[in-house]
Design a protein around this motif. Structure first.
Motif, PDB file in Angstrom:
ATOM      1  N   UNK A  76       0.842  -1.366  -0.003  1.00 44.85           N
ATOM      2  CA  UNK A  76      -0.203  -0.090  -0.039  1.00 44.85           C
ATOM      3  C   UNK A  76       1.014   1.246  -0.161  1.00 44.85           C
ATOM      4  N   UNK A  77       0.374   2.386  -0.505  1.00 42.81           N
ATOM      5  CA  UNK A  77       1.015   3.665  -0.544  1.00 42.81           C
ATOM      6  C   UNK A  77       0.371   4.470   0.860  1.00 42.81           C
ATOM      7  N   UNK A  85       0.925   6.748   8.200  1.00 45.20           N
ATOM      8  CA  UNK A  85       0.544   5.463   7.661  1.00 45.20           C
ATOM      9  C   UNK A  85      -0.516   4.912   7.379  1.00 45.20           C
ATOM     10  N   UNK A  86      -1.765   5.726   6.996  1.00 48.47           N
ATOM     11  CA  UNK A  86      -2.923   5.418   6.553  1.00 48.47           C
ATOM     12  C   UNK A  86      -3.039   5.284   4.957  1.00 48.47           C
ATOM     13  N   UNK A 112       5.744   6.785   0.665  1.00 49.39           N
ATOM     14  CA  UNK A 112       5.894   5.747   1.352  1.00 49.39           C
ATOM     15  C   UNK A 112       5.130   4.649   1.245  1.00 49.39           C
ATOM     16  N   UNK A 113       5.748   3.367   1.147  1.00 50.05           N
ATOM     17  CA  UNK A 113       4.973   2.128   0.757  1.00 50.05           C
ATOM     18  C   UNK A 113       5.314   1.099   2.077  1.00 50.05           C
ATOM     19  N   UNK A 114       3.986   0.490   2.284  1.00 52.00           N
ATOM     20  CA  UNK A 114       4.204  -0.317   3.391  1.00 52.00           C
ATOM     21  C   UNK A 114       3.903  -1.627   2.803  1.00 52.00           C
ATOM     22  N   UNK A 123       8.688   1.277   3.185  1.00 56.47           N
ATOM     23  CA  UNK A 123       9.748   1.538   2.127  1.00 56.47           C
ATOM     24  C   UNK A 123       9.411   2.920   1.653  1.00 56.47           C
ATOM     25  N   UNK A 124      10.527   3.639   0.944  1.00 58.82           N
ATOM     26  CA  UNK A 124      10.485   5.118   0.339  1.00 58.82           C
ATOM     27  C   UNK A 124      10.814   4.805  -0.959  1.00 58.82           C
TER      28      UNK A 124
END
Length: 380
Positions: free
Chosen positions: A309-310, A315-316, A351-353, A359-360
């Motif tokens: 997810x982006x 972190x939403x 920002x990638x979860x 991760x960035x």
């Protein structure tokens, strides 16, 4: 579903076999189930096959794709009801990338259409071809006949040396340019060859009778520039080329505008606004879609995969990654993602979860590597 017997009435659908199934296995192809077929995912390794195709010529078996032929008066007009491309104005041997659209403007498939005399030849994705056929049957008038060319194989020869290789067997193919096609012959077999493909490289797709596929594949592989290439490298090549994959980067919830495929909306069709989902699609084109498909360069060496997810600063979730992996040519991890329109400009930090880890990365213009198509009027 288990492959063991059960007491339900649910139909068990068997995985289908490609005309070159034994050919792949004899050459070390590691077979997997894909789109309802046994298909080779790799031979000597995805990285090596990817780099070979970028430097030389790779041979792909794409016979799982659906090859459809439309005949009858008004075929182009009938198809234009669900495709936003200008099919009526398509010249002989000319190809057009288009989209099969639902009534609300969602993408049911992406495809290629070519004018072949009085007929229209269409290639659709293997995983969706039977759904596409059903959808079209419901919408085509009785005057239009649709045939599935299920006895035809489809091979793709891709890479900078593809034209050198194929012209040794079929010399006249050198005259083709990107997105053009024609009828040819090889050893008494009728070939329909287009200068097209889904790797970003110059190359060809060859439709031919299934019984002739092995002989042609052997003749191509006998040449030093050619190696067989599997699904793994096909995926990494198209990702580097910024080309979306249906079922991953495109689906029925996605519109052409959000998918950044506005070029598939022909000017005449936009003005007529007479294709499926036109009201929604043209409104999005004028006002902008809420989200947009973008390329992503991921920091570090760890790829971010489909399903990540982006996220925003809290972190939403605000977007999603639809394709991702390590790009051999770029020598870095890359991805495609859908992000809010306000975050779609190249250079935007993301920002990638993935699996609880952040991760960035940064939004990047696509393609990640330059396309090397041979266009009309350009150098060959």
């Amino acid at each position: 579903m288990s492959d063991t017997a059960n007491d339900t009435d649910e139909e068990v659908i068997e995985t289908q076999i490609l005309p070159l199934d034994a050919w792949h296995r004899a050459r070390g192809g590691r077979m997997v189930d894909f789109a309802g077929y046994h298909m080779p995912v790799q031979y000597e390794g995805i990285m090596a096959e990817h780099l070979w195709t970028r430097a030389h010529a790779g041979l792909f078996d794409v016979s799982h794709m659906g090859q459809l032929m439309f005949t009858g008066e008004g075929a182009a007009k009938a198809l234009e009801q669900v495709l936003p491309g200008d099919l009526a104005g398509l010249g002989e041997g000319r190809m057009r990338y288009s989209l099969l659209l639902s009534e609300d403007g969602g993408i049911l498939d992406d495809l290629m259409v070519t004018r072949r005399g009085d007929e229209l030849y269409m290639v659709v994705n293997g995983a969706t071809k039977y759904d596409d056929i059903g959808y079209l049957i419901e919408r085509l008038p009785d005057e239009v006949t649709m045939n599935l060319l299920d006895e035809q194989a489809l091979l793709a020869l891709q890479g900078p040396e593809a034209v050198t290789v194929l012209s040794r067997l079929v010399p006249a193919v050198e005259a083709l340019t990107f997105m053009t096609a024609g009828a040819f012959e090889w050893r008494g077999h009728a070939l329909w060859i287009s200068r097209s493909g889904y790797t970003g490289e110059d190359g060809f797709e060859i439709s031919l009778p299934g019984e002739a596929a092995e002989a042609l594949a052997d003749a191509l592989l006998d040449q030093a520039e050619v190696k067989p290439i599997g699904l793994g490298a096909r995926d990494s090549l198209r990702l580097e080329a910024g080309l979306p994959l249906y079922g991953h980067d495109l689906d029925s919830e996605t519109t052409p505008v959000a998918a950044d495929l506005g070029f598939a909306l022909s000017k005449r069709r936009r003005e007529a606004a007479d294709f499926a989902g036109a009201t929604r699609i043209l409104a999005e084109r004028a006002e902008g879609a809420a989200s947009k498909r973008v390329g992503v360069l991921v920091d570090g060496k760890q790829p971010v995969r489909e399903g990540a997810t982006v996220v925003d600063g809290d972190d939403a979730p605000v977007g999603k990654v639809t394709s991702g992996g390590f790009a051999p040519t770029v020598s870095a991890p890359i991805a495609m993602a859908y992000v809010p329109a306000a975050m779609a400009a190249p250079g935007t930090a993301l920002r990638l979860s993935q699996r609880g880890k952040i991760h960035t990365g940064v939004v990047a213009a696509m393609p990640f590597v330059p396309h090397r198509y041979v266009r009309a009027g350009g150098p060959k």
